[in-house]
Write an enzyme that holds these catalytic residues in place. Sequence first.
Site, PDB file in Angstrom:
ATOM      1  N   CYS A 118       0.831  -0.964  -0.145  1.00 16.55           N
ATOM      2  CA  CYS A 118       0.170  -0.137  -0.027  1.00 16.55           C
ATOM      3  C   CYS A 118       0.888   1.236  -0.062  1.00 16.55           C
ATOM      4  O   CYS A 118       1.714   1.400   0.800  1.00 16.55           O
ATOM      5  CB  CYS A 118      -0.889  -0.052   1.395  1.00 16.55           C
ATOM      6  N   CYS A 330      -7.458   1.747  -5.325  1.00 18.59           N
ATOM      7  CA  CYS A 330      -7.134   1.063  -4.061  1.00 18.59           C
ATOM      8  C   CYS A 330      -5.542   1.043  -3.848  1.00 18.59           C
ATOM      9  O   CYS A 330      -4.799   0.412  -4.672  1.00 18.59           O
ATOM     10  CB  CYS A 330      -7.535  -0.310  -3.904  1.00 18.59           C
TER      11      CYS A 330
HETATM   12  N1  SAH Z   1      -6.779   1.067   6.058  1.00 18.74           N
HETATM   13  C1  SAH Z   1      -7.974   0.372   5.912  1.00 18.74           C
HETATM   14  C2  SAH Z   1      -8.732   1.284   5.043  1.00 18.74           C
HETATM   15  C3  SAH Z   1      -8.011   1.441   3.717  1.00 18.74           C
HETATM   16  S1  SAH Z   1      -8.929   0.612   2.584  1.00 18.74           S
HETATM   17  C4  SAH Z   1      -7.786  -1.087   5.448  1.00 18.74           C
HETATM   18  O1  SAH Z   1      -6.520  -1.101   4.778  1.00 18.74           O
HETATM   19  O2  SAH Z   1      -8.782  -1.848   5.111  1.00 18.74           O
HETATM   20  C5  SAH Z   1      -7.971   0.286   1.253  1.00 18.74           C
HETATM   21  C6  SAH Z   1      -8.164  -0.893   0.582  1.00 18.74           C
HETATM   22  O3  SAH Z   1      -7.366  -0.805  -0.466  1.00 18.74           O
HETATM   23  C7  SAH Z   1      -7.872  -2.206   1.447  1.00 18.74           C
HETATM   24  O4  SAH Z   1      -8.465  -3.226   1.219  1.00 18.74           O
HETATM   25  C8  SAH Z   1      -6.452  -2.293   1.245  1.00 18.74           C
HETATM   26  O5  SAH Z   1      -5.813  -3.395   1.731  1.00 18.74           O
HETATM   27  C9  SAH Z   1      -6.551  -2.290  -0.482  1.00 18.74           C
HETATM   28  N2  SAH Z   1      -5.089  -1.913  -0.794  1.00 18.74           N
HETATM   29  C10 SAH Z   1      -3.830  -1.254  -0.532  1.00 18.74           C
HETATM   30  N3  SAH Z   1      -3.139  -1.294  -1.450  1.00 18.74           N
HETATM   31  C11 SAH Z   1      -3.630  -1.901  -2.609  1.00 18.74           C
HETATM   32  C12 SAH Z   1      -3.055  -2.105  -3.779  1.00 18.74           C
HETATM   33  N4  SAH Z   1      -1.691  -1.729  -4.092  1.00 18.74           N
HETATM   34  N5  SAH Z   1      -3.718  -2.606  -4.784  1.00 18.74           N
HETATM   35  C13 SAH Z   1      -5.087  -2.900  -4.291  1.00 18.74           C
HETATM   36  N6  SAH Z   1      -5.461  -2.918  -3.304  1.00 18.74           N
HETATM   37  C14 SAH Z   1      -4.970  -2.183  -2.494  1.00 18.74           C
HETATM   38 FE1  SF4 Z   2      -2.625  -1.189   5.160  1.00 27.37          FE
HETATM   39 FE2  SF4 Z   2      -5.046   0.358   4.907  1.00 27.37          FE
HETATM   40 FE3  SF4 Z   2      -2.858   1.497   6.268  1.00 27.37          FE
HETATM   41 FE4  SF4 Z   2      -2.770   1.031   3.549  1.00 27.37          FE
HETATM   42  S1  SF4 Z   2      -4.312   2.197   4.622  1.00 27.37           S
HETATM   43  S2  SF4 Z   2      -1.216   0.582   4.926  1.00 27.37           S
HETATM   44  S3  SF4 Z   2      -3.601  -0.882   3.388  1.00 27.37           S
HETATM   45  S4  SF4 Z   2      -4.134  -0.298   6.851  1.00 27.37           S
END
Ligand code: SAH
Ligand code: SF4
Length: 337
Positions: A118, A330
Amino acid sequence: MILAGLTLEELENLMSELGATKFRAKQIHNWIYSKSVSSIDEMTNLSKDFREQLKSIASVTDTQIKIKQVSKDGTIKYLIEYPDGECVETVLMRFDNRANLTACVSSQVGCAVNCSFCATGKGGFRRNLTYKEIIEQVLTIQRDTGLKVTNIVFMGQGEPLLNLENVLKALELFNNDFQIGARRITISTSGIIPGINRLADSDLQSTLAISLHAPTHDLRKQIMPIENKYPLNDLKNALLNYINKTGRRITIEYILIHGFNDMPQAAKELVYFLKDLKCNINLIPYNSVIENDYKKPSVNDTMKFKYLLEHSGKKVTVRLERGADIDAACGQLRGRA
Ligand code: SAH
Ligand code: SF4
């Protein structure tokens, strides 16, 4: 004083301090949340004198759009700046059904959870957003587009369950002031167990989404450091308790990363992990983030994975990629220009 973020009751108190009637509070409330104006001058059903009086002590907002990008699929990404100079990203998604406008909001500046796939986590954690800063994101979208947001997902930057006080207060405003029903709101978490337990004890009607992303402890800890603190076994118990107490179905989010967690073996392990959980599954093909070398799954592997899960009787959707051309998909939000 900033008017955006005040409830009807707070506006009524303000009106009584100013010697104005309660009805003025209703009018102003309507200008802020339904008509989404950005200045007091636009509140044309208030007398000029009263507007001047109001302007001497208040303004509608103190947040600004720093950058706006429009994707070829219609997704809009805003970089929003707060008065202290911190920025977050907010995304507006339109799906084919034009009546549905979904805002993807951020809950923190940066994120401490630091998942390896992420972009948000890469910049580290800066600070929590206040509930007013959270709702300002939706107001910004409404002011800029002239449209009303109908759905909200807490899937922008940050971990909402590590800023739960402000997230819950924002939910209250979305419900009461924006008139967006709780059922149209989804909170996504990386699996913060104390937060899940708190939601289990509240009677919130919103959907809880869990970023699972791997079916076993060993695999999950390779991409999500939070797995060391809140391991899958404990998470599963927290989810069973949540479902049991609320009667609600949860959503399981699962990023498919080529060659890492998109193989049939992983699908089988996932089916096993989910077998007694009342849930829908949302598969998210990995979106590329410059800082790492994970790869997108092939369409074939994605469909095979989906099929194996469906075979176990679960409802499975594959998330459409939105706004990737403007880094709004995302995991691509990083909160800077
Ligand atoms: N922090 C919370 C809310 C952010 S949601 C969480 O992680 O659930 C963002 C969503 O996108 C989450 O499901 C995360 O895991 C997803 N995500 C993060 N990086 C991504 C990527 N490179 N490709 C696709 N989805 C990703
Ligand atoms: Fe992980 Fe969600 Fe934080 Fe990105 S925003 S680092 S997916 S917890």
